[in-house]
Design a protein around this motif. Structure first.
Motif, short mmCIF file in Angstrom:
data_model
loop_
_atom_site.label_atom_id
_atom_site.label_comp_id
_atom_site.label_asym_id
_atom_site.label_seq_id
_atom_site.Cartn_x
_atom_site.Cartn_y
_atom_site.Cartn_z
N TYR A 44 0.80 -1.22 0.00
CA TYR A 44 0.00 0.00 0.00
C TYR A 44 0.84 1.28 0.00
O TYR A 44 0.30 2.38 0.09
CB TYR A 44 -0.95 -0.01 1.20
N GLU A 45 2.17 1.13 -0.07
CA GLU A 45 3.10 2.28 -0.16
C GLU A 45 2.90 3.26 1.00
O GLU A 45 2.73 4.46 0.79
CB GLU A 45 2.94 2.98 -1.50
N VAL A 46 2.83 2.73 2.18
CA VAL A 46 2.73 3.58 3.37
C VAL A 46 3.75 3.11 4.39
O VAL A 46 4.33 2.02 4.26
CB VAL A 46 1.32 3.54 4.00
N ASN A 47 3.98 3.94 5.41
CA ASN A 47 4.93 3.52 6.44
C ASN A 47 4.23 2.65 7.49
O ASN A 47 3.00 2.57 7.54
CB ASN A 47 5.65 4.72 7.04
N HIS A 49 3.67 2.98 10.56
CA HIS A 49 2.85 3.59 11.61
C HIS A 49 1.43 3.90 11.15
O HIS A 49 0.61 4.33 11.95
CB HIS A 49 3.53 4.87 12.11
N PRO A 60 -5.73 1.90 15.91
CA PRO A 60 -7.12 1.64 15.49
C PRO A 60 -7.27 1.40 13.99
O PRO A 60 -8.11 0.60 13.56
CB PRO A 60 -7.85 2.92 15.92
N PRO A 73 -10.07 -0.29 5.60
CA PRO A 73 -11.37 -0.19 6.26
C PRO A 73 -12.45 0.31 5.31
O PRO A 73 -12.27 1.29 4.59
CB PRO A 73 -11.12 0.83 7.38
N SER B 43 -14.17 4.52 6.63
CA SER B 43 -12.85 4.45 6.02
C SER B 43 -11.92 5.60 6.41
O SER B 43 -10.70 5.42 6.35
CB SER B 43 -13.00 4.46 4.49
N ILE B 46 -11.06 7.12 11.22
CA ILE B 46 -10.00 6.59 12.09
C ILE B 46 -8.81 7.54 12.13
O ILE B 46 -8.18 7.72 13.17
CB ILE B 46 -9.53 5.22 11.56
N ALA B 58 -6.17 7.15 15.20
CA ALA B 58 -4.94 6.59 14.62
C ALA B 58 -4.03 7.67 14.04
O ALA B 58 -2.92 7.37 13.61
CB ALA B 58 -5.27 5.57 13.54
N TYR B 61 -0.17 8.38 15.38
CA TYR B 61 0.93 7.42 15.22
C TYR B 61 1.62 7.54 13.88
O TYR B 61 2.79 7.21 13.74
CB TYR B 61 0.40 6.00 15.43
N ASN B 62 0.88 8.02 12.89
CA ASN B 62 1.47 8.13 11.57
C ASN B 62 2.49 9.25 11.49
O ASN B 62 3.36 9.25 10.63
CB ASN B 62 0.36 8.36 10.54
N ARG B 69 0.83 14.69 9.32
CA ARG B 69 -0.31 14.14 10.03
C ARG B 69 -1.57 14.29 9.16
O ARG B 69 -1.57 15.03 8.19
CB ARG B 69 -0.49 14.87 11.37
N GLY B 104 3.58 6.88 1.62
CA GLY B 104 4.15 6.98 2.96
C GLY B 104 3.13 7.27 4.03
O GLY B 104 3.25 6.80 5.15
N SER B 105 2.09 8.06 3.70
CA SER B 105 1.19 8.54 4.75
C SER B 105 -0.21 7.98 4.67
O SER B 105 -0.80 7.61 5.68
CB SER B 105 1.10 10.07 4.68
N MET B 106 -0.76 7.96 3.48
CA MET B 106 -2.17 7.59 3.34
C MET B 106 -2.31 6.54 2.24
O MET B 106 -1.84 6.75 1.12
CB MET B 106 -3.00 8.83 2.98
N PRO B 107 -2.94 5.41 2.55
CA PRO B 107 -3.08 4.39 1.51
C PRO B 107 -4.09 4.80 0.45
O PRO B 107 -4.95 5.65 0.70
CB PRO B 107 -3.58 3.17 2.30
N PHE B 109 -7.35 4.54 -1.61
CA PHE B 109 -8.69 4.00 -1.36
C PHE B 109 -9.38 3.69 -2.68
O PHE B 109 -10.59 3.88 -2.83
CB PHE B 109 -9.51 4.96 -0.49
#
Lengths: 458, 254
Positions: A44-47, A49, A60, A73, B43, B46, B58, B61-62, B69, B104-107, B109
């Protein structure tokens, strides 16, 4: 000797720890160009965390990804739906479905009361080393899978099949029901999932006698979550092998063959789970036609302000899933509650369980305590972007044979330093809170354990 | 309804939406928002939080110690736009981010249907009242790309030095400029932020094509230290294509 003196005295231990850290740091430098990340993050090319507070604990978002059968989700992920020809398959596509965990204990020092034959203070290097391979993902919309194999060098050089299951997701509508079939960890959705500890379970050291209805000598008590431990002395599985009181069992078994369903039909605040298992924590199968079953509910609270909390409760009903030394079948059941709270860098979670043994043969009631309890509370916090501090409390109020049972209470403290998000050193110490007693009780003879570990996931 | 007809009808609805923010009938918009809310809660909540402030359970944590963020939808500050700096994005910008994610941050969708992604875009816009008052428009990228010739790349390299891109991105464009190394770059939340390594496209957050690069030069990334270079490039917009050609030449991409 005072505890503090025992902790700091061994110069050898300190020197070896420094050497191990220096060596591993240089190793990390060599592979820093690889930018290794686990399979789901690659796909998914994410880190890391995005799904973890700190690996292996899920945040979560990660919990909902897991609940949805390895799909984002609220979505259906098609996975690789087209049949690929050999020549078309790229290494990237393979790596999106394969993950590797490598963990080694570089230095381990245990202090024991020298009253059990063959035991005593020990310092060991490089043991055990765990290599775990897993493949997971989605095959097509709403169909997921997970398979893992583990090798623990020193115990066996063979690959052992761990969890292996298929998920059929979103049956009846989005988040209504997700079905798992195969070998899985029943507690994966519980507030304190057994399989995602920041404090990795420490295995025991056993000595003869082995064999049917024999209870091996425990030279070193195992450090596992007491809430999930078997808790009873004098129980055997249907292979007539002793079930040690520290073994994770029942709802909290590492893997059990069965089928279960979970979902959130009323929204994100409520999760249900119902399942049926062969039971008995038997890896080789179950010759008994009776099954164990369980139900779990979880209530989630908070949707903003960087805060989340949940509360879970479960009941696990065993059905002739153990034996006593007379070869008679008994039934073990477990009832438990768990909770978790996360606020920014602080993560606190714990569980309390009550185990009961029923169907005891007549005459054993006076020599066998049929109720036992366990509690585990764990907390960790990121204090810098690389340093995770944690502590864990375990208390096991043992049941079983009154003549041999011993309760145990341990506290662990841990500092985990992340060289990279997927590579960490751990310095850990577990100590026995109770006064050391004489005799042959392993639960009381383990005084202290110190270790330096390295784990890499990629 | 026949699935083809359903999709055809949906395509017509999208055409209608291409104009003002909500186009089409009011009832359709309300239904879209309500459907979008359901999807958002499953979706997006979170990370972005129930109130869209980027404070979901969540989110922290990212990016606990450094950017980026989860977006705060209530302040109308968007990084990835095709509009001038300081403006709101157009719907297609939001749709693109939902679809592609942010490396890196957001998958991504893309597991949501196209219809669902448009619905969630409609709901996201309700967090900020400015979307009802402004009608953002995409900027013109000034014609077709200029071929990536040696001369174009050479000109782009000269521009990279003239415009002092190296102070953040570094002389070798690896994201290790002196300002970055000094820890002086922060986003609108005060979190440390790292400039992109321009030699590795996998981490580029606003797209990897030459058009994406030119768009980023003109629009900047609001809320980050990356400014818009629209004023510097005014009058000689072809230089943006040269600079983009140079940056793309630094990385291998199949």
């Amino acid at each position: 000797m005072a505890y503090g003196e025992r902790f700091f005295q061994p110069c050898l231990k300190t020197a070896l720890a420094l050497a191990f850290v220096l060596f591993s740091t240089s190793l990390a430098g060599c592979i820093s160009e690889a930018e290794a990340i686990p399979a789901f993050a690659r796909k998914y090319e994410v880190n890391c965390h995005v799904c973890h507070t700190r690996q292996p604990r899920l945040n979560p978002f990660g919990e909902q990804f897991l609940e949805n059968g390895y799909q984002m989700p609220g979505t259906e992920d098609g996975g690789i739906v087209a049949k690929l020809k050999y020549g078309d398959l790229t290494l990237d596509q393979v790596s999106n479905y394969l993950g590797v965990l490598f963990a080694t204990t570089g230095i381990e020092h245990t202090e024991l009361k020298r009253e059990i034959e063959g035991s005593g203070d020990q310092t060991e290097l490089g043991s055990p080393t765990i290599l775990r391979l897993f493949t997971a993902g989605t095959i097509t919309n709403n169909v997921g899978f997970f398979v893992e194999t583990t090798t623990i060098f020193g115990r066996s050089s063979e690959l052992e099949l761990g969890r292996a299951f298929v998920t059929l997701n979103n049956l009846g509508g989005m988040n209504w029901g997700h079905l798992r079939v195969g070998r899985f960890d029943p507690s994966a959705y519980f507030s304190m999932a057994r399989g995602r500890p920041q404090f990795v379970p420490i295995g025991p050291k056993l000595a003869p006698p082995f064999g049917a209805f024999s209870t091996p000598t425990v030279n070193r008590w195992s450090l596992t979550q007491s809430a999930y431990a078997s808790k009873f002395y004098g129980l055997f599985n249907r292979s007539r092998t002793a079930i040690q009181p520290y073994d994770s069992t029942l709802f909290n078994s590492p893997e059990e063959v069965g089928i279960d369903i979970h979902g959130r039909p009323f929204g994100d605040w409520f999760l249900y789970q119902v399942g049926v298992l062969n039971g008995g924590n038997e890896r080789a199968g179950d010759s008994n036609n009776s099954k164990d079953w369980y139900v779990m509910t979880r209530f989630d609270y908070a949707q903003s302000h960087d805060f989340s909390a949940n509360l879970s409760g479960f009941a696990y009903f065993g059905n002739h899933n153990a034996k006593v030394s007379t070869n008679a079948d008994v039934s073990r059941s477990r009832y438990g509650v768990g909770a978790r709270m996360r606020y920014k860098w602080l993560d606190i979670y714990g569980a309390y369980t009550i185990d009961r043994v029923t169907d005891l043969p007549s005459g054993m009631e006076s020599t066998f305590d049929s109720t036992a309890t366990g509690v585990t509370v764990e907390a960790h916090a990121m204090v810098t972007d690389r340093l995770l501090l944690g502590t864990r409390y375990d208390h096991l109020d043992a049941g079983g044979l009154l003549a041999t049972r011993k309760s145990a209470t341990f506290v662990g403290v841990q500092a985990k330093y992340y060289l990279r998000s997927n590579m960490a050193f751990t310095v850990r110490d577990d100590f026995n809170v109770r006064n050391v007693e004489g005799g042959t009780s392993a639960a009381r003879n383990l005084r202290n354990r110190f270790s330096v570990d390295l784990s890499i996931v990629f | 309804m026949n699935i083809f007809m359903k999709r055809f009808g949906w395509a017509l609805l999208m055409l209608g939406m291409a104009q003002p923010a909500f186009g089409g009938s009011e009832m359709t918009s309300l239904n879209m928002v309500e459907d979008g809310r359901t999807i958002y809660e499953r979706s997006c909540l979170i990370c972005h939080g129930a109130s869209g402030k980027g404070d979901g359970p969540a989110a922290f944590y990212n990016a606990a110690f450094s950017a980026s963020r989860a977006r705060d939808f209530t302040v109308g500050n968007y990084k990835f736009r095709s509009t001038v700096s300081g403006s709101l994005p157009v719907d297609q910008d939001l749709f693109r981010t939902v679809t592609d994610g942010i490396p890196g941050s957001m998958p991504s969708f893309s597991g949501l249907s196209i219809e669902q992604r448009w619905q969630v875009v409609a709901y996201i816009k309700t967090f900020y009242s400015g979307f009802q008052e402004e009608t953002p428009e995409s900027i013109s990228l000034n014609g077709s790309p200029i071929p990536s010739t040696a001369a174009s790349i050479q000109r782009g390299k000269a521009l990279f030095e003239e415009m002092d891109c190296a102070s953040c991105h570094g002389k070798q464009a690896r994201g290790d400029g002196s300002v970055a190394l000094a820890g002086e770059l922060k986003d609108s939340r005060g979190l440390l932020i790292s400039p992109n390594d321009l030699t590795n496209r996998t981490g580029w957050k606003n797209g990897t094509t030459v058009r994406d690069m030119v768009r980023t030069l003109f629009t900047g990334l609001d809320g980050t230290p990356m400014p818009s270079y629209e004023s510097q490039l005014a009058g000689h917009k072809e230089d943006a294509w040269h600079l983009a050609n140079y940056i793309l030449s630094l990385s291998h991409h199949e």
